[in-house]
Enzyme design. Structure first.
Site, PDB file in Angstrom:
ATOM      1  CG  HIS A  11      -2.326   1.739   7.565  1.00  0.00           C
ATOM      2  ND1 HIS A  11      -1.751   1.145   6.472  1.00  0.00           N
ATOM      3  CD2 HIS A  11      -3.657   1.445   7.502  1.00  0.00           C
ATOM      4  CE1 HIS A  11      -2.693   0.504   5.771  1.00  0.00           C
ATOM      5  NE2 HIS A  11      -3.855   0.679   6.363  1.00  0.00           N
ATOM      6  NE  ARG A  49      -9.570   4.660   3.904  1.00  0.00           N
ATOM      7  CZ  ARG A  49      -9.198   3.496   3.421  1.00  0.00           C
ATOM      8  NH1 ARG A  49      -8.132   3.423   2.666  1.00  0.00           N
ATOM      9  NH2 ARG A  49      -9.891   2.406   3.669  1.00  0.00           N
ATOM     10  CE  LYS A  80      -9.007  -6.233   1.575  1.00  0.00           C
ATOM     11  NZ  LYS A  80      -8.568  -5.138   2.435  1.00  0.00           N
ATOM     12  CB  SER A 140      -2.852  -1.076   1.270  1.00  0.00           C
ATOM     13  OG  SER A 140      -2.603  -0.782   2.617  1.00  0.00           O
TER      14      SER A 140
HETATM   15  P1  ADP Z   1      -8.669  -3.787   6.122  1.00  0.00           P
HETATM   16  O1  ADP Z   1      -8.409  -4.806   5.046  1.00  0.00           O
HETATM   17  O2  ADP Z   1      -9.080  -4.362   7.429  1.00  0.00           O
HETATM   18  O3  ADP Z   1      -9.541  -2.628   5.690  1.00  0.00           O
HETATM   19  P2  ADP Z   1      -6.453  -1.952   5.883  1.00  0.00           P
HETATM   20  O4  ADP Z   1      -5.027  -2.252   6.121  1.00  0.00           O
HETATM   21  O5  ADP Z   1      -6.853  -1.568   4.505  1.00  0.00           O
HETATM   22  O6  ADP Z   1      -7.218  -3.207   6.417  1.00  0.00           O
HETATM   23  O7  ADP Z   1      -6.920  -0.799   6.861  1.00  0.00           O
HETATM   24  C1  ADP Z   1      -6.861  -0.931   8.255  1.00  0.00           C
HETATM   25  C2  ADP Z   1      -7.604   0.212   8.904  1.00  0.00           C
HETATM   26  O8  ADP Z   1      -6.944   1.452   8.605  1.00  0.00           O
HETATM   27  C3  ADP Z   1      -9.040   0.417   8.426  1.00  0.00           C
HETATM   28  O9  ADP Z   1      -9.812   0.825   9.539  1.00  0.00           O
HETATM   29  C4  ADP Z   1      -8.941   1.502   7.411  1.00  0.00           C
HETATM   30  O10 ADP Z   1     -10.159   2.218   7.304  1.00  0.00           O
HETATM   31  C5  ADP Z   1      -7.850   2.353   8.034  1.00  0.00           C
HETATM   32  N1  ADP Z   1      -7.151   3.171   7.045  1.00  0.00           N
HETATM   33  C6  ADP Z   1      -6.591   2.768   5.892  1.00  0.00           C
HETATM   34  N2  ADP Z   1      -6.023   3.788   5.229  1.00  0.00           N
HETATM   35  C7  ADP Z   1      -6.243   4.895   5.994  1.00  0.00           C
HETATM   36  C8  ADP Z   1      -5.954   6.291   5.841  1.00  0.00           C
HETATM   37  N3  ADP Z   1      -5.337   6.756   4.764  1.00  0.00           N
HETATM   38  N4  ADP Z   1      -6.334   7.129   6.840  1.00  0.00           N
HETATM   39  C9  ADP Z   1      -6.998   6.642   7.920  1.00  0.00           C
HETATM   40  N5  ADP Z   1      -7.324   5.347   8.107  1.00  0.00           N
HETATM   41  C10 ADP Z   1      -6.963   4.490   7.157  1.00  0.00           C
END
Ligand code: ADP
Length: 167
Positions: free
Chosen positions: A17, A90, A41, A128
């Site tokens: 992130h 990703r 979630k 996450s």
């Molecule tokens: P959501 O529940 O909306 O997917 P996340 O917190 O999991 O929320 O992710 C927020 C954003 O960050 C999403 O667009 C996700 O694809 C991106 N993201 C999560 N992990 C990574 C990573 N390792 N590299 C690049 N983008 C990421």
């Protein structure tokens, strides 16, 4: 190049992130990180905890603000006067869902565009959920999350992490 929002659950914020936020902050004048309150979630960290963790790790980026929100990302973007939604991509597995979301958002508000930043290769496996899974088993998460976040995650699971446990 104006203002963009970066919405997500950030439960917890990972180095992936932060990589997206840092890169986006160089493209846009201002980035608003939107932390989703009502995630389907059930989150490990409360909304205030997630917002505070992000504020802590984004403190060095002067054009980044962190705000919680509920409901549609397009509504949050409009409220913040932003016309771009940033999402991270990703792997191909992210693509189908993200494409569907982007297209839905475009129907909801055609003024707002979604911009995808592809992950840095170092973090392409990172999510996450992976952080939570490794931490719950007492594994080393120091390469997944910022140093200041590591202990908070271990505390939540009452694990100490591999390095400490191995001593
Ligand atoms: P959501 O529940 O909306 O997917 P996340 O917190 O999991 O929320 O992710 C927020 C954003 O960050 C999403 O667009 C996700 O694809 C991106 N993201 C999560 N992990 C990574 C990573 N390792 N590299 C690049 N983008 C990421």
């Amino acid at each position: 190049m104006g203002k963009a929002i970066y919405p997500g659950s950030f439960d917890p914020v990972t180095l992936g992130h932060i990589d997206v936020i840092t890169r986006a902050s160089k493209i846009f004048d201002e980035i608003i990180v939107g932390v989703l309150i009502n995630s389907s979630k059930s989150p490990l960290f409360s909304i205030d905890e997630r917002v505070n963790m992000l504020k802590e790790v984004c403190g060095g980026l002067k054009n980044v603000r962190v705000i919680s929100f509920d409901g549609f990302s397009v509504d949050f973007a409009k409220e913040q006067n932003a016309n771009v939604i940033i999402r991270g991509l990703r792997a191909i597995t992210d693509f189908e869902y993200e494409l569907q979301m982007a297209q839905t958002n475009r129907v909801l508000n055609p003024q707002i565009d979604t911009l995808f930043l592809t992950t840095s290769i170092d973090y392409s496996y990172l999510s996450s959920s992976i952080v939570k899974e490794v931490a719950s088993l007492g594994g080393d998460i120091s390469r997944f999350v910022p140093a200041s976040i590591t202990k908070k995650v271990y505390d939540r699971y009452k694990t100490n992490g591999k390095d400490i446990k191995d001593e």
